[in-house]
Design a protein around this motif. Structure first.
Motif, short mmCIF file in Angstrom:
data_model
loop_
_atom_site.label_atom_id
_atom_site.label_comp_id
_atom_site.label_asym_id
_atom_site.label_seq_id
_atom_site.Cartn_x
_atom_site.Cartn_y
_atom_site.Cartn_z
N ALA A 284 -14.23 19.60 8.10
CA ALA A 284 -13.25 19.47 9.17
C ALA A 284 -12.11 20.47 8.98
O ALA A 284 -11.67 21.13 9.94
N GLU A 285 -11.61 20.60 7.76
CA GLU A 285 -10.53 21.55 7.49
C GLU A 285 -11.03 22.99 7.60
O GLU A 285 -10.33 23.87 8.10
N ALA A 295 -7.52 26.86 4.85
CA ALA A 295 -8.28 25.62 4.72
C ALA A 295 -8.18 25.08 3.30
O ALA A 295 -8.04 23.87 3.09
N ALA A 296 -8.25 25.97 2.32
CA ALA A 296 -8.13 25.56 0.92
C ALA A 296 -6.76 24.95 0.64
O ALA A 296 -6.64 23.94 -0.07
N VAL A 301 -6.98 22.77 -2.82
CA VAL A 301 -7.91 23.34 -3.79
C VAL A 301 -7.78 24.86 -3.74
O VAL A 301 -7.25 25.43 -2.77
N HIS A 302 -8.26 25.55 -4.77
CA HIS A 302 -8.26 27.01 -4.79
C HIS A 302 -9.30 27.51 -3.80
O HIS A 302 -10.34 26.87 -3.60
N HIS A 303 -9.04 28.69 -3.20
CA HIS A 303 -9.97 29.18 -2.18
C HIS A 303 -11.35 29.47 -2.74
O HIS A 303 -12.35 29.35 -2.05
N SER A 304 -11.41 29.82 -4.04
CA SER A 304 -12.72 30.07 -4.64
C SER A 304 -13.49 28.76 -4.81
O SER A 304 -14.72 28.72 -4.68
N ILE A 310 -18.46 25.10 0.15
CA ILE A 310 -19.11 25.43 1.42
C ILE A 310 -20.53 25.93 1.18
O ILE A 310 -21.47 25.55 1.90
N THR A 311 -20.69 26.76 0.17
CA THR A 311 -22.03 27.27 -0.15
C THR A 311 -22.98 26.13 -0.49
O THR A 311 -24.14 26.11 -0.07
#
Length: 366
Positions: A284-285, A295-296, A301-304, A310-311
């Protein structure tokens, strides 16, 4: 009153039940309840589905055993237990069962007839009575939002609520089925101002700004918008307040889905969600922000970390979501899932709530 009823129950259960009936309908009359709540009380107190049919006012309602009220134009069985709204009149209130009525059922019908008569006299032109000083009248709100009410009845209800005929208004649908009417504001489409205006209302659908007599259309569209509003939990993440005009073409989904046959992408979402309680909120985010970093940040959370999540989710979904086509596919799947979580409410106004006209909403007037 509770102590009196408890004592009466011990001495004479039927007398205790009678007092509860009187008390319930007195509360509805004092609270200016509409026809929906009155008929719902008939069904729940009598233990039988109930009808209210009055051709003078174009009223045809049915309440089931759970108190759900909807418009009903089906035939009346003359063998059913019926009662008139006025002494000597034709039956207008009905219990959907054949046989003799009990003492309690007779009292329910008598008190309901009085309550319904008060609503109709207060809110409908056919009564010939003038509008009184009710600035906050749920029954009048119910009439204004009712597409089956005549134009003259809706204008009468507007006078009860002190709404000028030239006003531009919005219908607002709450998660509990209650309806509200509020003045349209220029700030409604500004996200920050809107958040202040509607803060504290929970799941809410907001209809488009319309002239007073178009409020039934705004109400119908507000109820559609409500289906797209989320509880904002891990199971149902997303915006809790939805304006119909911001849905655009997405609103067409509301009439296109078959609850008995969820789309394949919705089934894929449910499968992916079994991997953890964070999955649906993550998606959703991800779909509601313009970048992975934003979104992170919303997910703390960290973007990594988000990229890795997502993966992993893509493997369960069976399709990629990073490219524009996959992102759109995911957005549609999330919207369809939310619609299936929130099926449409009964067609009639079940319970009209407070009129927002002249009364600041929680968080300010916007």
């Amino acid at each position: 009153m509770h102590h009196v009823v408890a004592k009466l129950d011990a001495l004479d259960p039927e007398a205790g039940a009678a007092i509860r009936v009187i008390s319930r309908f007195d509360e509805l009359v004092e609270g200016h309840a509409g026809l929906g709540p009155v008929l719902a009380a008939v069904a729940t107190l009598s233990g039988s589905p109930a009808r209210l049919v009055d051709e003078r006012f174009g009223v045809a309602l049915r309440a089931d055993l759970d108190g759900r009220v909807e418009r009903d134009a089906g035939p009346i069985d003359p063998r059913w237990i019926g009662a008139p709204l006025i002494p000597g009149g034709l039956p207008a209130l009905w219990l959907e069962r054949v046989g003799r009525h009990s003492l309690i059922e007779a009292m329910v019908l008598d008190r309901a007839a009085f309550a319904a008569r008060e609503v109709l006299h207060r809110t409908r032109d056919a009564s010939g009575r003038s509008a009184g000083p009710f600035s906050d009248d749920p029954a009048a709100v119910e009439v204004l939002l009712d597409s089956g009410a005549s134009e003259s009845d809706r204008l009468c209800a507007a006078r009860l609520l002190h709404l000028p005929e030239g006003a531009t208004l919005r219908a607002v649908a709450a998660a509990d089925g209650a309806g509200q009417i509020v003045a349209a504001a220029r700030s409604d489409t500004d996200c920050t101002a809107r958040a202040r205006r509607w803060e504290g209302l929970g799941r809410t659908g907001i209809g488009p700004a319309v002239p007073l007599l178009d409020l039934p259309r705004s109400w119908d569209l507000a109820r559609t918008a409500l289906r797209f509003a989320a509880e904002d939990t891990d199971e149902d993440p997303g915006p809790g307040i939805v304006l119909f005009e911001e849905l655009g073409t997405l609103a067409l989904l509301a009439d296109a889905l078959d609850p008995a046959s969820p789309p394949a992408d919705v089934r894929a979402l449910e499968k992916a969600a079994r991997s953890g309680p964070w999955v649906l909120r993550t998606l959703a985010e991800f779909t509601s922000h313009t970048s992975l970093r934003l979104a992170a940040a919303a997910l703390y959370v960290h973007h990594s970390t988000l990229k890795g999540r997502i993966t992993a989710i893509e493997q369960d979904l069976g399709f990629p979501v990073h490219d524009p086509q996959g992102r759109l596919r995911l957005q549609l799947a999330l919207a369809a899932r939310r619609l299936l979580l929130h099926p449409p409410a009964p067609s009639a106004v079940r319970q009209a709530g407070r009129s927002g006209w002249g009364t600041p909403l929680p968080g300010g007037s916007g």
